[in-house]
Each structure stands twice: as structure tokens, then as C-alpha cells.
Write a protein that holds these residues in place. Sequence first.
Motif, PDB file in Angstrom:
ATOM      1  N   PHE A  12       0.738  -1.284   0.233  1.00  0.00           N
ATOM      2  CA  PHE A  12       0.339   0.283  -0.133  1.00  0.00           C
ATOM      3  C   PHE A  12       0.383   1.005   0.226  1.00  0.00           C
ATOM      4  CE2 PHE A  12      -2.267   3.244   2.592  1.00  0.00           C
ATOM      5  CZ  PHE A  12      -3.287   3.374   1.235  1.00  0.00           C
ATOM      6  N   LEU A  13       1.633   1.045   1.289  1.00  0.00           N
ATOM      7  CA  LEU A  13       2.772   2.230   1.623  1.00  0.00           C
ATOM      8  C   LEU A  13       4.010   3.180  -0.377  1.00  0.00           C
ATOM      9  CD1 LEU A  13       3.696   2.482   4.807  1.00  0.00           C
ATOM     10  CD2 LEU A  13       2.347   3.803   3.700  1.00  0.00           C
ATOM     11  N   TYR A  14       3.851   1.862  -1.169  1.00  0.00           N
ATOM     12  CA  TYR A  14       5.407   1.413  -1.889  1.00  0.00           C
ATOM     13  C   TYR A  14       5.182   2.587  -2.708  1.00  0.00           C
ATOM     14  CZ  TYR A  14       8.838   0.330  -5.115  1.00  0.00           C
ATOM     15  OH  TYR A  14       9.469   0.556  -6.385  1.00  0.00           O
ATOM     16  N   PRO A  15       3.690   2.836  -3.758  1.00  0.00           N
ATOM     17  CA  PRO A  15       3.471   3.778  -5.031  1.00  0.00           C
ATOM     18  C   PRO A  15       3.663   5.076  -4.319  1.00  0.00           C
ATOM     19  CG  PRO A  15       1.921   2.238  -4.604  1.00  0.00           C
ATOM     20  CD  PRO A  15       3.190   1.642  -3.474  1.00  0.00           C
ATOM     21  N   LEU A  16       2.531   5.268  -2.563  1.00  0.00           N
ATOM     22  CA  LEU A  16       2.774   7.034  -2.297  1.00  0.00           C
ATOM     23  C   LEU A  16       3.946   7.227  -2.048  1.00  0.00           C
ATOM     24  CD1 LEU A  16      -0.670   5.577   0.722  1.00  0.00           C
ATOM     25  CD2 LEU A  16      -0.626   7.298  -2.301  1.00  0.00           C
ATOM     26  N   ILE A  17       4.705   6.356  -1.845  1.00  0.00           N
ATOM     27  CA  ILE A  17       6.287   7.174  -0.870  1.00  0.00           C
ATOM     28  C   ILE A  17       7.618   7.934  -2.288  1.00  0.00           C
ATOM     29  CG2 ILE A  17       8.584   6.404  -0.421  1.00  0.00           C
ATOM     30  CD1 ILE A  17       6.688   5.363   2.040  1.00  0.00           C
ATOM     31  N   LEU A  18       6.246   6.911  -3.623  1.00  0.00           N
ATOM     32  CA  LEU A  18       7.607   7.275  -4.575  1.00  0.00           C
ATOM     33  C   LEU A  18       6.905   8.554  -5.197  1.00  0.00           C
ATOM     34  CD1 LEU A  18       8.532   4.365  -4.347  1.00  0.00           C
ATOM     35  CD2 LEU A  18       8.297   3.870  -7.239  1.00  0.00           C
ATOM     36  N   ILE A  19       5.526   8.551  -5.038  1.00  0.00           N
ATOM     37  CA  ILE A  19       4.932   9.448  -5.382  1.00  0.00           C
ATOM     38  C   ILE A  19       4.892  10.859  -5.107  1.00  0.00           C
ATOM     39  CG2 ILE A  19       2.292  10.787  -5.679  1.00  0.00           C
ATOM     40  CD1 ILE A  19       2.006   8.579  -6.850  1.00  0.00           C
ATOM     41  N   PHE A  20       5.553  10.550  -3.742  1.00  0.00           N
ATOM     42  CA  PHE A  20       5.671  11.644  -2.689  1.00  0.00           C
ATOM     43  C   PHE A  20       7.444  12.275  -2.849  1.00  0.00           C
ATOM     44  CE2 PHE A  20       6.897  12.940   1.921  1.00  0.00           C
ATOM     45  CZ  PHE A  20       6.337  14.465   1.581  1.00  0.00           C
ATOM     46  N   GLY A  21       8.127  10.848  -3.303  1.00  0.00           N
ATOM     47  CA  GLY A  21       9.104  11.519  -3.516  1.00  0.00           C
ATOM     48  C   GLY A  21       9.802  12.245  -5.072  1.00  0.00           C
ATOM     49  N   PHE A  22       8.538  11.904  -6.014  1.00  0.00           N
ATOM     50  CA  PHE A  22       9.100  12.433  -7.371  1.00  0.00           C
ATOM     51  C   PHE A  22       8.857  14.098  -6.480  1.00  0.00           C
ATOM     52  CE2 PHE A  22       6.771  13.054 -11.851  1.00  0.00           C
ATOM     53  CZ  PHE A  22       8.730  13.410 -11.736  1.00  0.00           C
ATOM     54  N   TYR A  23       7.448  14.277  -6.476  1.00  0.00           N
ATOM     55  CA  TYR A  23       6.600  15.464  -5.805  1.00  0.00           C
ATOM     56  C   TYR A  23       7.400  16.386  -5.184  1.00  0.00           C
ATOM     57  CZ  TYR A  23       4.952  19.254  -2.993  1.00  0.00           C
ATOM     58  OH  TYR A  23       4.724  19.966  -2.354  1.00  0.00           O
ATOM     59  N   ILE A  24       7.889  15.980  -4.055  1.00  0.00           N
ATOM     60  CA  ILE A  24       9.687  16.822  -3.845  1.00  0.00           C
ATOM     61  C   ILE A  24      10.693  17.267  -4.853  1.00  0.00           C
ATOM     62  CG2 ILE A  24      11.117  16.645  -2.409  1.00  0.00           C
ATOM     63  CD1 ILE A  24       9.444  15.446  -0.194  1.00  0.00           C
ATOM     64  N   VAL A  41      13.937   9.980   0.006  1.00  0.00           N
ATOM     65  CA  VAL A  41      12.649   9.802   0.338  1.00  0.00           C
ATOM     66  C   VAL A  41      12.576   8.444  -0.950  1.00  0.00           C
ATOM     67  CG1 VAL A  41      10.524  10.034   0.169  1.00  0.00           C
ATOM     68  CG2 VAL A  41      11.280  12.050   0.840  1.00  0.00           C
ATOM     69  N   ILE A  42      12.549   8.521  -2.006  1.00  0.00           N
ATOM     70  CA  ILE A  42      12.628   6.623  -2.780  1.00  0.00           C
ATOM     71  C   ILE A  42      12.871   6.738  -2.983  1.00  0.00           C
ATOM     72  CG2 ILE A  42      12.215   6.361  -5.006  1.00  0.00           C
ATOM     73  CD1 ILE A  42      11.844   9.214  -6.567  1.00  0.00           C
ATOM     74  N   ALA A  43      14.476   6.873  -2.239  1.00  0.00           N
ATOM     75  CA  ALA A  43      15.172   5.746  -1.667  1.00  0.00           C
ATOM     76  C   ALA A  43      14.186   5.005  -0.452  1.00  0.00           C
ATOM     77  CB  ALA A  43      15.966   6.237  -1.569  1.00  0.00           C
ATOM     78  N   THR A  44      14.210   5.531   0.494  1.00  0.00           N
ATOM     79  CA  THR A  44      13.143   5.271   1.228  1.00  0.00           C
ATOM     80  C   THR A  44      12.376   3.606   1.210  1.00  0.00           C
ATOM     81  OG1 THR A  44      13.451   7.345   2.317  1.00  0.00           O
ATOM     82  CG2 THR A  44      12.002   5.290   3.876  1.00  0.00           C
ATOM     83  N   GLY A  45      11.714   3.870  -0.026  1.00  0.00           N
ATOM     84  CA  GLY A  45      10.604   3.140  -0.334  1.00  0.00           C
ATOM     85  C   GLY A  45      11.807   1.763  -0.590  1.00  0.00           C
TER      86      GLY A  45
END
Lengths: 152, 102
Positions: A12-24, A41-45
Motif C-alpha cells: 500500500f505504501l510503496y507507490p505513495l512514497i514514490l509519488i511523494f518523493g517525485f513530488y519533492i 525519500v524514493i530510496a526509503t521506499g
Amino acid sequence: MMSKIVRTQANFLYPLILIFGFYIVMHGHLTPGGGFQGGAVIATGIALVVVAYGYEKIKRWIKKTHLTAAEGIGLLCFIITAFIGIGTSFFYNFLANSGLIFGESIPYGINPGYLNTAGTLPIMNLAVGIEVLGGLGAIILYMMAYGREVSE
Amino acid sequence: MRNIAMIAVFAILLSFFMYIALNPADFGYSGEGLNFGHPRFTDMDDYFIHNAQNQTASNNVVTSIVFDYRGFDTLGEATVLFTAVLGVGLGLRMLRGDEDDE
């Protein structure tokens, strides 16, 4: 591999973390953050998915060679973008206020939040973001791959 | 012997920095005593605040400094990260001894 609860949460969280990192990364010239922070942030995902599924299962999906290649490509794009403006000086912002891509002007004062501004800064943010996600993801995968052997 | 040398070096450095902090006028900093919260020279800050938005068309002045005015610094940081990944890969492969993936 961890329990099914952890794997479901990771799915559930993996795509949200990727989208948030790309937004940043893409809003680096408007809001706090930038290439380094968004890439981390993307590396955290990537780290979340590797921990949830285990390295033996994940190494068929995320390969170290792809991440190291992303790192090299990001650094190369950064240096090339810096070299294009060498007619004036190294790291010259040749796209700012030019009317081309990312070339709109902004008024002096409060941040209105226009995305199509700032010249070469978004391009450099994107390049550094790709480089940092490749570098940190490669470090995570190296440690997951070889760390267990050392501890035995 | 090494402890004595380390203590001597530490004492010399400590006295040097305390002398600078207590007598900043001898080293080019005007004003008396410690004034960390009120820097005397703000020309660079004022230049960035007044000109960064017009020159780089970026609303985030911090990003315009990091990627435009001080781009060499960011290039060095990126190179440091590249070298760190290189070192981790080389070290762990040497510990492991062989290469099995891909």
C-alpha cells in the motif's frame, strides 16, 4: 520475508512514497526540498520493499546494475546541464527568463507557485534526484546482499 | 607519550580559538566579544534576497543558491555520493570474495 501484515502495508505504501518523493523532486524550486531530499525519500521506499519481502525475492525485480546505471546517468545529466551554459560561465542558468521550457519570469515577492519557472534548476533537481535514488538504493541492496555473509 | 602530545595539541587549539572568540578585532571581525547572533557583514545575504528571484526566476532562494550560485558545491556533493557507493560496492565485494548476482 516478513509477515503478511507487513507485506500488505508495504504494497500500500510503496507507490505513495514514490509519488511523494517525485513530488519533492519536481517542486524543488518552489517548496522546501530538492533533488537530494526527494531521492532519499524514493530510496526509503526501495528500502521498505526490500525489508518487507527479503533480498532473495526482491533481487529479481530491483537489480543493482540498474540502480548504479541510474546513478551514473544522473550525475552525467547534471554535469552536461552545467556544461551547456559554458558560453557565459560554468553552471550558468541559460533557461531562466528565456520563454522556453521552465523559462517563465516571476514577480518579486511572495511565492505564487508557478511550476514552469526557474530555468535549469528543475532539470538539475531531476538529475540529482535520479542520482541519489540510484546511489542510496544501490547501497541498501549491497548491504542486504553481502551483509549476512559477513555476520556468519 | 601520545596522550601528552594529544593533550598539548588540544590545549593549544583551545587557547587559540578562545583568544579569537574573546578578541575578534585582532582577526578582522569588528565588534567586541562574541556576536554570533548579530553578524556584522550581511552584504551577501542582502544580494541573494533582493536579486535571486529576478536572476534565476526561482521562487525558492535556497535552491537557487544550491544549484545556481554555488553549483560547484552541489557537484562536489554528488561526486562524494558517487564515491561512497563505489566504496561500499568495492569493500563488500572484496569481503565476500565473489560475484553471484545478475
